[in-house]
Design a protein around this motif. Structure first.
Motif, short mmCIF file in Angstrom:
data_model
loop_
_atom_site.label_atom_id
_atom_site.label_comp_id
_atom_site.label_asym_id
_atom_site.label_seq_id
_atom_site.Cartn_x
_atom_site.Cartn_y
_atom_site.Cartn_z
N MET A 1 5.17 -3.35 -10.85
CA MET A 1 4.80 -3.89 -9.57
C MET A 1 4.88 -5.41 -9.66
SD MET A 1 1.34 -3.37 -7.25
CE MET A 1 0.50 -2.63 -8.56
N SER A 2 5.44 -6.00 -8.67
CA SER A 2 5.58 -7.45 -8.69
C SER A 2 4.23 -8.12 -8.45
CB SER A 2 6.58 -7.90 -7.64
OG SER A 2 6.03 -7.75 -6.35
N ARG A 3 4.15 -9.36 -8.79
CA ARG A 3 2.90 -10.09 -8.62
C ARG A 3 2.57 -10.26 -7.14
NH1 ARG A 3 3.03 -15.30 -12.15
NH2 ARG A 3 0.78 -15.14 -11.92
N LEU A 4 3.60 -10.43 -6.31
CA LEU A 4 3.38 -10.59 -4.88
C LEU A 4 2.80 -9.31 -4.28
CD1 LEU A 4 3.61 -12.24 -2.29
CD2 LEU A 4 5.96 -11.40 -2.07
N GLY A 6 1.09 -6.98 -5.83
CA GLY A 6 -0.28 -6.87 -6.30
C GLY A 6 -1.23 -7.79 -5.56
N PHE A 7 -0.75 -9.00 -5.27
CA PHE A 7 -1.55 -9.97 -4.53
C PHE A 7 -1.85 -9.47 -3.12
CE2 PHE A 7 -1.82 -13.81 -1.85
CZ PHE A 7 -2.97 -14.37 -2.41
N PRO A 13 -7.85 -3.26 -0.37
CA PRO A 13 -8.16 -2.28 -1.42
C PRO A 13 -8.41 -0.87 -0.87
CG PRO A 13 -10.03 -3.70 -1.05
CD PRO A 13 -8.89 -4.25 -0.24
N ALA A 14 -8.90 -0.76 0.35
CA ALA A 14 -9.22 0.54 0.91
C ALA A 14 -8.03 1.16 1.65
CB ALA A 14 -10.41 0.43 1.87
N PHE A 15 -6.93 0.43 1.77
CA PHE A 15 -5.76 0.93 2.48
C PHE A 15 -5.08 2.01 1.66
CE2 PHE A 15 -1.21 0.73 3.48
CZ PHE A 15 -1.27 1.05 4.82
#
Length: 60
Positions: A1-4, A6-7, A13-15
């Motif tokens: 997973m790219s950093r973008l 993940g950011f 977080p609940a999505f």
């Protein structure tokens, strides 16, 4: 997973995706019959949702 990615996901977080919701729904089945019923519910919901799109697309 790219950093973008993940950011961006850190803000939501609940999505959960539709696939994750369906997997959770199916995992709550108590036996095989309940699992099959839940699978039919998911299939019929998807069919109903797409039927309206096709109708509106093809019919004036």
């Amino acid at each position: 997973m790219s950093r973008l990615t993940g950011f961006i996901k850190s803000f939501f977080p609940a999505f959960k995706s539709q696939h994750d919701l369906e997997e959770a729904f199916l995992s709550e089945a108590s036996d095989v019959c309940d699992l099959e019923r839940r699978m039919r519910v998911i299939d019929s919901d998807a069919h109903e949702a797409t039927r309206g799109l096709v109708y509106r697309t093809l019919m004036p």
